[in-house]
Design a protein around this motif. Sequence first.
Motif, mmCIF file in Angstrom:
data_model
loop_
_atom_site.group_PDB
_atom_site.id
_atom_site.type_symbol
_atom_site.label_atom_id
_atom_site.label_comp_id
_atom_site.label_asym_id
_atom_site.label_seq_id
_atom_site.Cartn_x
_atom_site.Cartn_y
_atom_site.Cartn_z
ATOM 1 N N UNK A 14 0.825 -1.203 0.000
ATOM 2 C CA UNK A 14 0.000 0.000 0.000
ATOM 3 C C UNK A 14 0.862 1.258 0.000
ATOM 4 N N UNK A 15 1.990 1.216 0.683
ATOM 5 C CA UNK A 15 2.913 2.348 0.624
ATOM 6 C C UNK A 15 3.391 2.568 -0.803
ATOM 7 N N UNK A 16 3.672 1.468 -1.504
ATOM 8 C CA UNK A 16 4.174 1.575 -2.873
ATOM 9 C C UNK A 16 3.074 1.908 -3.865
ATOM 10 N N UNK A 17 1.830 1.462 -3.586
ATOM 11 C CA UNK A 17 0.714 1.661 -4.521
ATOM 12 C C UNK A 17 -0.487 2.196 -3.746
ATOM 13 N N UNK A 18 -0.511 3.477 -3.438
ATOM 14 C CA UNK A 18 -1.572 4.020 -2.575
ATOM 15 C C UNK A 18 -2.957 3.978 -3.203
ATOM 16 N N UNK A 19 -3.057 3.607 -4.485
ATOM 17 C CA UNK A 19 -4.371 3.494 -5.106
ATOM 18 C C UNK A 19 -5.020 2.156 -4.792
ATOM 19 N N UNK A 20 -4.340 1.290 -4.060
ATOM 20 C CA UNK A 20 -4.833 -0.057 -3.807
ATOM 21 C C UNK A 20 -4.990 -0.256 -2.302
ATOM 22 N N UNK A 21 -6.030 -0.921 -1.894
ATOM 23 C CA UNK A 21 -6.203 -1.276 -0.489
ATOM 24 C C UNK A 21 -6.838 -2.648 -0.409
ATOM 25 N N UNK A 22 -6.775 -3.236 0.775
ATOM 26 C CA UNK A 22 -7.227 -4.615 0.941
ATOM 27 C C UNK A 22 -7.958 -4.751 2.270
ATOM 28 N N UNK A 55 -15.828 1.813 11.246
ATOM 29 C CA UNK A 55 -15.724 2.016 9.804
ATOM 30 C C UNK A 55 -16.416 3.310 9.401
ATOM 31 N N UNK A 56 -17.624 3.528 9.931
ATOM 32 C CA UNK A 56 -18.353 4.754 9.598
ATOM 33 C C UNK A 56 -17.577 5.984 10.027
ATOM 34 N N UNK A 57 -16.933 5.898 11.171
ATOM 35 C CA UNK A 57 -16.180 7.045 11.668
ATOM 36 C C UNK A 57 -14.927 7.305 10.843
ATOM 37 N N UNK A 58 -14.248 6.208 10.448
ATOM 38 C CA UNK A 58 -12.955 6.363 9.805
ATOM 39 C C UNK A 58 -13.040 6.479 8.285
ATOM 40 N N UNK A 59 -14.170 6.082 7.681
ATOM 41 C CA UNK A 59 -14.199 6.010 6.224
ATOM 42 C C UNK A 59 -13.923 7.339 5.529
ATOM 43 N N UNK A 60 -14.449 8.469 5.989
ATOM 44 C CA UNK A 60 -14.121 9.730 5.302
ATOM 45 C C UNK A 60 -12.619 9.994 5.265
ATOM 46 N N UNK A 61 -11.938 9.663 6.351
ATOM 47 C CA UNK A 61 -10.491 9.873 6.393
ATOM 48 C C UNK A 61 -9.778 8.887 5.475
ATOM 49 N N UNK A 63 -11.103 7.342 2.725
ATOM 50 C CA UNK A 63 -11.401 7.595 1.319
ATOM 51 C C UNK A 63 -10.733 8.861 0.813
ATOM 52 N N UNK A 64 -10.377 9.772 1.703
ATOM 53 C CA UNK A 64 -9.706 10.998 1.280
ATOM 54 C C UNK A 64 -8.346 10.707 0.662
ATOM 55 N N UNK A 68 -10.607 8.248 -7.137
ATOM 56 C CA UNK A 68 -11.880 7.611 -7.506
ATOM 57 C C UNK A 68 -11.721 6.254 -8.177
ATOM 58 N N UNK A 69 -10.571 6.024 -8.815
ATOM 59 C CA UNK A 69 -10.383 4.764 -9.544
ATOM 60 C C UNK A 69 -9.872 3.632 -8.657
ATOM 61 N N UNK A 70 -9.714 3.883 -7.350
ATOM 62 C CA UNK A 70 -9.142 2.859 -6.482
ATOM 63 C C UNK A 70 -10.039 1.627 -6.417
ATOM 64 N N UNK A 71 -9.416 0.469 -6.477
ATOM 65 C CA UNK A 71 -10.120 -0.790 -6.311
ATOM 66 C C UNK A 71 -9.819 -1.319 -4.920
ATOM 67 N N UNK A 72 -10.855 -1.589 -4.148
ATOM 68 C CA UNK A 72 -10.671 -2.132 -2.813
ATOM 69 C C UNK A 72 -11.471 -3.424 -2.731
ATOM 70 N N UNK A 73 -10.845 -4.459 -2.243
ATOM 71 C CA UNK A 73 -11.475 -5.773 -2.175
ATOM 72 C C UNK A 73 -11.637 -6.173 -0.717
#
Length: 244
Positions: A14-22, A55-61, A63-64, A68-73
Amino acid sequence: MAGSRTLSWMERDVLARPQRAYVGDDAMLVPLEAHEELIELYQASQDAHGLEAAIAREWPRISAHLPPSALIVAKGTEGHLLAPHGFARIDELLYYLLDPLPALEQHPSVRQAEARDLEALVALDRAAFPAAFQRSRQEMAVHLEVSMVRVVSQGERLIGFTILQPLGERYHLGAIGVHPARQNQGWGKILLADALATAHLAGAKAVGLTTQASNLSSRALYERFGMMATAAGPVWARIPSKAP
């Protein structure tokens, strides 16, 4: 951020590819600027309501930090908690197991992968798998170091590979991929048989793997080898928004 600690390969990825999360059964991984508190909550929490609130509390932080093109699985039963944040259930997972593992012979056309194969493996992985199930370059590099990666070539070009992970007496077949142009030519059968033989020679008593319920051709292959399936939970993903 919490005190210093060793980063897992997923965190380095994730450090190397910040557009990706898991998000997984044992971790929720998002860019490190946002994830420390949430990942610890996810790992420790037995309270679904508490996790949903976190999750509800942290999601705005979170997603910032994601374009928009990020893929999260998300893999696991907690994926429904992400539905309010744009996630959709995209498939179901099945766990296939072959136990006991029969004695087989490695195929002469399949060889152990080498460090020089890294870029070709990454390209092959991207050609063979949908985006939600692809491995990053960092992940593939780690597999070359710690897993049994086997490849088959035609000429100078890699056309198929397997990733076998030693996990005690039950090994995990983390991937079996064939280039789309070489599918339906028997390579999947060769690669699977070779992976099972490799596990047997290494002392494994059983081999398991996970696949999508929608992957009917792979499921048919596994079942021809005598593997038995059990349900392993849903797959959720945040579908990337299309560029205008």
